[in-house]
Scaffold this motif. Structure first.
Motif, PDB file in Angstrom:
ATOM      1  N   LEU A 131       0.833  -1.205   0.000  1.00 49.62           N
ATOM      2  CA  LEU A 131       0.000   0.000   0.000  1.00 49.62           C
ATOM      3  C   LEU A 131       0.871   1.260   0.000  1.00 49.62           C
ATOM      4  O   LEU A 131       0.598   2.225  -0.732  1.00 49.62           O
ATOM      5  N   GLY A 132       1.934   1.244   0.807  1.00 52.03           N
ATOM      6  CA  GLY A 132       2.821   2.408   0.894  1.00 52.03           C
ATOM      7  C   GLY A 132       3.439   2.748  -0.451  1.00 52.03           C
ATOM      8  O   GLY A 132       3.465   3.917  -0.850  1.00 52.03           O
ATOM      9  N   VAL A 133       3.892   1.741  -1.166  1.00 53.03           N
ATOM     10  CA  VAL A 133       4.533   1.987  -2.460  1.00 53.03           C
ATOM     11  C   VAL A 133       3.531   2.572  -3.459  1.00 53.03           C
ATOM     12  O   VAL A 133       3.829   3.540  -4.160  1.00 53.03           O
ATOM     13  N   ILE A 134       2.343   2.022  -3.506  1.00 55.24           N
ATOM     14  CA  ILE A 134       1.374   2.500  -4.494  1.00 55.24           C
ATOM     15  C   ILE A 134       0.964   3.949  -4.181  1.00 55.24           C
ATOM     16  O   ILE A 134       0.831   4.779  -5.087  1.00 55.24           O
ATOM     17  N   LEU A 135       0.809   4.261  -2.901  1.00 59.13           N
ATOM     18  CA  LEU A 135       0.455   5.640  -2.547  1.00 59.13           C
ATOM     19  C   LEU A 135       1.598   6.589  -2.851  1.00 59.13           C
ATOM     20  O   LEU A 135       1.383   7.696  -3.353  1.00 59.13           O
ATOM     21  N   LEU A 136       2.814   6.146  -2.590  1.00 57.10           N
ATOM     22  CA  LEU A 136       3.987   6.982  -2.854  1.00 57.10           C
ATOM     23  C   LEU A 136       4.102   7.308  -4.341  1.00 57.10           C
ATOM     24  O   LEU A 136       4.344   8.444  -4.732  1.00 57.10           O
ATOM     25  N   PHE A 137       3.882   6.309  -5.184  1.00 55.81           N
ATOM     26  CA  PHE A 137       4.024   6.509  -6.627  1.00 55.81           C
ATOM     27  C   PHE A 137       2.881   7.339  -7.209  1.00 55.81           C
ATOM     28  O   PHE A 137       3.045   8.006  -8.207  1.00 55.81           O
ATOM     29  N   PHE A 138       1.709   7.256  -6.570  1.00 58.66           N
ATOM     30  CA  PHE A 138       0.573   8.033  -7.079  1.00 58.66           C
ATOM     31  C   PHE A 138       0.517   9.435  -6.468  1.00 58.66           C
ATOM     32  O   PHE A 138      -0.222  10.287  -6.949  1.00 58.66           O
ATOM     33  N   LEU A 139       1.279   9.654  -5.398  1.00 63.74           N
ATOM     34  CA  LEU A 139       1.212  10.932  -4.694  1.00 63.74           C
ATOM     35  C   LEU A 139       1.421  12.141  -5.608  1.00 63.74           C
ATOM     36  O   LEU A 139       0.660  13.122  -5.524  1.00 63.74           O
ATOM     37  N   PRO A 140       2.420  12.127  -6.486  1.00 64.35           N
ATOM     38  CA  PRO A 140       2.611  13.300  -7.359  1.00 64.35           C
ATOM     39  C   PRO A 140       1.372  13.653  -8.172  1.00 64.35           C
ATOM     40  O   PRO A 140       1.098  14.831  -8.401  1.00 64.35           O
ATOM     41  N   SER A 141       0.594  12.648  -8.598  1.00 61.49           N
ATOM     42  CA  SER A 141      -0.593  12.964  -9.393  1.00 61.49           C
ATOM     43  C   SER A 141      -1.659  13.625  -8.530  1.00 61.49           C
ATOM     44  O   SER A 141      -2.439  14.448  -8.993  1.00 61.49           O
ATOM     45  N   VAL A 142      -1.699  13.270  -7.224  1.00 60.62           N
ATOM     46  CA  VAL A 142      -2.638  13.925  -6.314  1.00 60.62           C
ATOM     47  C   VAL A 142      -2.239  15.385  -6.121  1.00 60.62           C
ATOM     48  O   VAL A 142      -3.075  16.266  -5.973  1.00 60.62           O
ATOM     49  N   LEU A 143      -0.934  15.646  -6.169  1.00 67.66           N
ATOM     50  CA  LEU A 143      -0.426  17.007  -5.960  1.00 67.66           C
ATOM     51  C   LEU A 143      -0.394  17.822  -7.250  1.00 67.66           C
ATOM     52  O   LEU A 143       0.208  18.888  -7.299  1.00 67.66           O
ATOM     53  N   GLY A 144      -0.972  17.285  -8.302  1.00 70.70           N
ATOM     54  CA  GLY A 144      -1.075  18.054  -9.538  1.00 70.70           C
ATOM     55  C   GLY A 144      -0.084  17.669 -10.608  1.00 70.70           C
ATOM     56  O   GLY A 144      -0.100  18.207 -11.710  1.00 70.70           O
ATOM     57  N   GLY A 145       0.807  16.738 -10.308  1.00 69.19           N
ATOM     58  CA  GLY A 145       1.771  16.301 -11.317  1.00 69.19           C
ATOM     59  C   GLY A 145       1.320  15.023 -11.985  1.00 69.19           C
ATOM     60  O   GLY A 145       0.116  14.793 -12.143  1.00 69.19           O
ATOM     61  N   SER A 146       2.264  14.203 -12.390  1.00 71.06           N
ATOM     62  CA  SER A 146       1.939  12.911 -12.980  1.00 71.06           C
ATOM     63  C   SER A 146       2.446  11.809 -12.059  1.00 71.06           C
ATOM     64  O   SER A 146       3.421  11.992 -11.342  1.00 71.06           O
ATOM     65  N   ARG A 147       1.780  10.661 -12.107  1.00 66.11           N
ATOM     66  CA  ARG A 147       2.225   9.549 -11.273  1.00 66.11           C
ATOM     67  C   ARG A 147       3.614   9.103 -11.719  1.00 66.11           C
ATOM     68  O   ARG A 147       4.024   9.338 -12.862  1.00 66.11           O
TER      69      ARG A 147
END
Lengths: 114, 625
Positions: B567-583
């Motif tokens: 779960l930690g890895v998937i959230l870490l990799f998707f975090l940039p897209s939540v912040l407006g960037g790309s995963r």
């Protein structure tokens, strides 16, 4: 566990065939971009640019209006997978007993169990 | 605007009535059996057809009938490659875990997936962690699915844009919450069977109608090839700024600082932008064409762009448009954004092109998606719980065969239908791309005659059924997590059946209401939310479950590390897209590949160091019959 191994082997064969075939024969361009860095199959099949498709070369096998690379890369293996599934389910899959609800007893425990 | 045929609406209402009848019948069974096991698991009595269609209908979510068609509409045949691992999906998703998971669940008496993990490892912490993960991802997914349901109702009943979405959302929410809460698991399964049939029939009949409307099989490819370049749409956060700015209600106030064009080497003329309204009156469409009689110019506001000279010229030389604009509320000038265009013939090949010019489906993602669909399917709690509910091995065997044939019947025809739909409805606006399925049914098929109107209702019901069948399963998943995994197993083990019954009803309703409120804000790009939540589930559940049921040396610490790490890895990799960037696509691979790798690695590695696994657990789950 043997059934699991057979399924995962079939999945691996499908992965290798479909991805390789569709990538080589279905892409207009194989130029590298920052997003397209993946497994370097260029070392296995020669210069990838030689596989670039000319739009005019498109055919539709059997007149089905399905592009040739999808027909041979996806539709055909899909049909074969259906046949494989029939074989697997009808001749390989064992109808094991699943046990009854909440029963916890009776079986023989080998000596090497912790 | 073309309206929906009344016969289509009437037929669709009959379908909804059928759903309520099944819920009522299911409730009659429910009151005669032990409540929790029946409400959440159908008393472990699923037969082949109900298992098969329940499984297929849950897998075939709103993503398949709403998001997937919109991607096909935008990118064309490369989507057949994108979805290609569905050719082996049923065997992987049902055959790898099915029998063994059912055995383990029976031994422990588990009725939810957190139940299984908690009992297998005797770890309340793991049970609670996985329960919370279910609540998180299921809620995200439900919001997206509710949006899909609302869009279908809005389009089917042709509701005004100003309030249509809200009413559509309320209608969908009431239908799905009532029948799920009232009927429980059995109602969900029965309606899934009906919905599965509706989906299959819808696709099978839609195919020949669309081919006939295009002018025959031989015309499908030729007419697609001949289409002029169009802006790629329906992509989230990919610098699709031109479309974004020009589509906003306040487009007049957005100052465009500069606009320039890039042509192919063979272009002989300067371009100009022409924005036209689509034939269905759906909104402003960014079809960009070249005018042949004037030089290029810099336009200063979005209004000027929109009001640029209407041109009849259709060009093949325009490669991309670049524009700069002033950000809202600041004097900062945004850099030139580039928007690329896709030629008709590009939709017959890979890799597809995103608005920023990058490939839609490069090799790394092709490998990732092949792994993702078939392998992550094994780790979806909503589908795993079906595998705990079937009656015997023979049931599973037959169900695998049915689903294999069923998916072949649905997915390739869907790609065919929506590549052809671009010919019939060439200008569906970007924000409406998720309505492609419904628009095809109501605007094309529904107006061909009375019988076609009935067929159109079936086509509309197909995506509606797909969304409902996923939503009902997820609603039960959440309520079972709260009632069974949190309340009964962690707070009050001696809860009476009467209290459990009312808690289940009320929880299902409350969850449905909360999701409805969250979905009142429109959300774009359903398919991407589905991909995100599926990835999160797989990285949390697959490794602990797979290793836990097949590997006797798996320890509770290993299982916990596996679930938390994945779960930690998937959230870490998707975090940039939540912040407006790309995963983050490390080495070009989708985050789910890294999440699964981390989860399996941690499961094995930590178990090796924390073993051995307690002997009584090994005996119970691996040696006792």
């Amino acid at each position: 566990m043997r059934e699991v191994a057979v399924i995962l082997s079939a999945w691996t064969i499908c992965l290798v065939y479909t991805v390789t075939y569709c990538y080589l024969y279905g892409y207009l361009s194989h130029e590298g971009t920052p997003e397209s860095t993946g497994p370097d199959i260029g070392t296995l099949v020669g210069p990838l640019s030689s596989f670039n498709r000319d739009p005019g070369s498109l055919t539709t096998p059997l007149g089905l209006a399905i592009p040739d690379w999808i027909f041979y890369g996806v539709v055909l293996p899909w049909a074969l997978c259906i046949l494989f599934s029939f074989w697997f389910c009808l001749f390989y899959f064992k109808e094991d007993d699943l046990g009854s609800e909440g029963t916890l007893g009776g079986g023989k425990v080998p000596d090497d169990v912790h | 605007m073309t309206s929906t045929n009344p016969i289509t609406i009437a037929t669709f209402l009959v379908y909804i009535a059928g759903v309520f009848v099944l819920a009522a019948l299911s409730h009659r069974v429910l009151v005669k059996k032990e409540f929790l096991s029946e409400y959440f698991l159908g008393s472990r009595g699923l037969l082949s057809w109900s298992l098969a269609f329940g499984f297929a209908a849950t897998a075939t979510s709103g993503g398949s009938f709403i998001g997937f068609p919109s991607l096909i509409y935008s990118y064309g045949w490369v989507l057949a490659f994108w979805i290609s691992s569905y050719l082996i999906y049923p065997l992987c998703a049902m055959g790898v875990l099915g029998k063994r998971l059912n055995q383990v669940a029976r031994k422990s008496g588990a009725i939810t997936i957190p139940d299984v993990l908690r009992d297998r490892f005797e770890s309340p912490a793991l049970g609670l962690f996985t329960t919370c993960t279910i609540l998180l991802f299921t809620t995200c997914n439900l919001v997206a699915q509710f949006k899909a349901g609302a869009l279908i109702v809005e389009e089917t009943f042709n509701l005004p844009e100003s309030w249509g979405y809200t009413v559509g959302l309320l209608v969908f929410a009431v239908v799905v919450i009532v029948y799920t809460a009232y009927g429980g698991f059995r109602a969900v399964v029965w309606t899934d069977v009906m919905q599965g049939v509706v989906m299959g029939v819808g696709v099978v009949f839609l195919l020949p109608v669309i081919v006939s409307q295009v002018g025959g099989l031989d015309q499908v490819v030729e007419r697609l090839k001949a289409q002029p370049p169009t802006l790629v749409t329906s992509i989230p956060g990919d610098n699709n700024d031109l479309a974004f700015i020009l589509r906003r209600d306040s487009y007049e106030s957005v100052p465009i600082i500069g606009l320039q064009y890039v042509l192919s080497e063979t272009a002989l003329v300067d371009p100009r932008v022409t924005l036209i309204e689509d034939t269905a009156g759906q909104g402003w469409v960014t079809r960009v064409e070249l005018a042949t009689n004037e030089a290029s110019q810099v336009l200063t506001t979005a209004r000027e762009v929109r009001e640029a000279v209407m041109s009849d010229a259709v060009i093949s030389d325009l490669l991309r448009v670049e524009l700069a604009y002033e950000n809202d509320g600041s004097k900062e000038v945004a850099p030139f954004a580039t928007v690329h265009f896709v030629r008709g013939e590009e939709r017959l090949f890979g890799p597809g092109r995103r608005p920023d010019g990058l490939p839609f489906h490069p090799l790394g993602l092709a490998v990732s998606f092949f792994i993702m669909w078939a392998i992550t399917a094994m780790g979806q709690p909503g589908m795993m719980v079906r595998l705990m509910a079937f009656k015997d091995s023979k049931t599973l065997k037959r169900a695998m065969l049915i689903v294999t044939g069923y998916f072949a019947l649905i997915y390739i025809p869907l790609v065919f239908i929506f590549t052809a739909a671009r010919i019939l409805l060439p200008y569906i606006p970007p924000e409406s791309a998720d309505k492609a399925m419904v628009l095809v049914a109501t605007r094309i098929v529904g107006n061909l005659g009375p019988w076609h109107a009935v067929l159109a209702a079936v086509f509309v019901a197909a995506p509606f059924a797909a969304v409902m069948s996923t939503v009902d399963s997820f609603l039960l998943l959440i309520s079972s997590s709260i009632v069974r995994d949190i309340y009964q197993r962690s707070i009050n083990p001696k809860v009476t059946e009467k209290v459990a019954r009312w808690m289940s009803y009320i929880t299902t309703v409350i969850v449905g209401v909360i999701v409805t409120l969250l979905a009142t804000r429109t959300i774009d790009f359903l398919q991407y939310i589905v991909v995100f939540t599926s990835s999160g589930f797989a990285c949390t559940f697959l490794a602990p479950t797979f290793l836990g049921i097949y590997w006797k040396d798996m320890t509770r610490e290993g299982a916990l590390a596996s679930a938390v790490g994945g779960l930690g890895v998937i959230l870490l990799f998707f975090l940039p897209s939540v912040l407006g960037g790309s995963r983050v696509n490390l080495l070009g691979l989708h985050p789910v590949i890294w999440g699964l790798a981390a989860s399996f690695f941690l499961g094995v590695f930590v178990s090796r160091f924390t073993g051995p696994s307690p002997g009584h657990l090994v005996r119970r789950y691996f040696y006792e019959s």
